[in-house]
Design an enzyme around this catalytic site. Structure first.
Site, PDB file in Angstrom:
ATOM      1  N   ARG A  38       0.956  -1.285   0.014  1.00 26.96           N
ATOM      2  CA  ARG A  38      -0.107  -0.136   0.136  1.00 26.96           C
ATOM      3  C   ARG A  38       0.942   1.277   0.020  1.00 26.96           C
ATOM      4  O   ARG A  38       1.764   1.396   0.937  1.00 26.96           O
ATOM      5  CB  ARG A  38      -0.889  -0.116   1.293  1.00 26.96           C
ATOM      6  N   SER A 107     -12.887  -3.842   0.286  1.00 24.29           N
ATOM      7  CA  SER A 107     -13.135  -3.187   1.439  1.00 24.29           C
ATOM      8  C   SER A 107     -14.579  -3.011   1.749  1.00 24.29           C
ATOM      9  O   SER A 107     -15.290  -2.305   0.830  1.00 24.29           O
ATOM     10  CB  SER A 107     -12.180  -1.797   1.611  1.00 24.29           C
ATOM     11  N   LYS A 137      -5.644   5.358  10.165  1.00 21.92           N
ATOM     12  CA  LYS A 137      -7.089   6.039   9.627  1.00 21.92           C
ATOM     13  C   LYS A 137      -7.803   6.280  10.781  1.00 21.92           C
ATOM     14  O   LYS A 137      -8.766   5.711  11.191  1.00 21.92           O
ATOM     15  CB  LYS A 137      -7.505   5.130   8.732  1.00 21.92           C
TER      16      LYS A 137
END
Length: 208
Positions: A38, A107, A137
Site C-alpha cells: 500500500r 473493503s 486511519k
C-alpha cells in the site's frame, strides 16, 4: 488449489524509504501469510520499484502478494491479486483484467450490504474495519465485531483491519475473522519481527 486466505495479513506502511521498507518486510516475512503493498505516492516509478522488490521477497517466503488499489501495478509485478476500496476500480473490471485465478479483496468498511454485493461480484475475500480505533486511519468508521458472524453466511473469507495488535487479536479471531490485517501493530512497533511472531501465534491458536 486456491490460496490460503487466512492468518496474518501484513499491510505495508506508506513510505518513500525503500531500504527501510524492504528491511521491515523481510523481518516479518517468515511469520506472515499475506502481504499487501500500500503506497499512495504519485511517484509511479517508486511504487513499481518497491512492488517488484516486495513481490520477489514474497515469492521467496511463500507469502501471498496483494497490491492495494492499482490493478495495472498488480499486472506489472505478477502479484497474486489486488485489494479494492470504494473509490478504486470496479471489481468486475479488475477480474476481467487479472483473470479468474487472481485474488481480489474488497473493503466493506462497516457495511454488510456492501460485503454482500462484493461477494456477488466475485470478491475472493471481504474486509471489515476499522474494528478498533486506528492510528493509520483515525477517521475510519468503526466496524462492530458482530459483522463477522453476520457475514459468515456469505461464504467468503473475512479479513479484519484497524487497530489490531497482539493484545486484541484473539478477540477478533473469536468473533469470526479469518485473517488479521495489520499495519501499525507490526511496522510501528520497535521490533516488527517480535510483533509478527505474537500475532502469528494468536492466529495459530485460533486455527488460522
Amino acid at each position: 488449489m486456491p490460496p490460503r486466505l487466512e492468518g496474518l495479513y501484513a499491510v505495508t506502511p506508506d513510505t518513500v524509504d525503500s531500504v527501510s521498507l524492504l528491511s521491515q518486510v523481510a523481518a516479518v516475512a517468515p511469520h506472515i501469510d499475506i502481504l499487501q503493498y500500500r503506497n499512495k505516492s504519485e511517484d509511479a516509478a517508486l511504487r513499481l520499484e518497491q512492488a517488484r522488490a516486495l513481490a520477489d521477497l514474497c515469492r521467496r517466503h511463500g507469502v501471498l502478494f496483494i497490491v492495494n488499489d492499482d490493478v495495472e501495478l498488480a499486472v506489472q509485478t505478477g502479484a497474486d491479486g489486488v485489494h479494492l476500496g470504494r473509490d478504486d476500480a470496479a471489481l468486475s473490471a479488475a477480474r476481467r483484467r487479472l483473470g479468474a485465478a487472481a485474488v481480489i479483496g474488497a473493503s466493506c468498511y462497516d457495511s454488510l450490504e456492501r460485503a454482500r454485493r462484493a461477494v456477488e461480484a466475485g470478491a475472493s475475500y471481504i474486509a471489515f474495519g476499522a474494528v478498533f480505533p486506528s492510528a493509520t486511519k483515525p477517521q475510519a468508521a468503526q466496524a462492530p465485531l458482530s459483522l463477522f458472524a453476520a457475514a459468515r453466511a456469505l461464504g467468503a473469507p473475512m479479513v479484519a483491519i484497524g487497530g489490531i495488535d497482539a493484545g486484541n487479536a484473539g478477540q477478533v479471531l473469536r468473533a469470526g475473522a479469518d485473517a488479521l490485517a495489520v499495519i501499525g501493530g507490526l511496522f510501528a512497533r520497535p521490533d516488527p519481527a517480535a510483533a509478527a511472531r505474537e500475532l502469528a501465534e494468536a492466529c495459530r491458536r485460533a486455527g488460522r
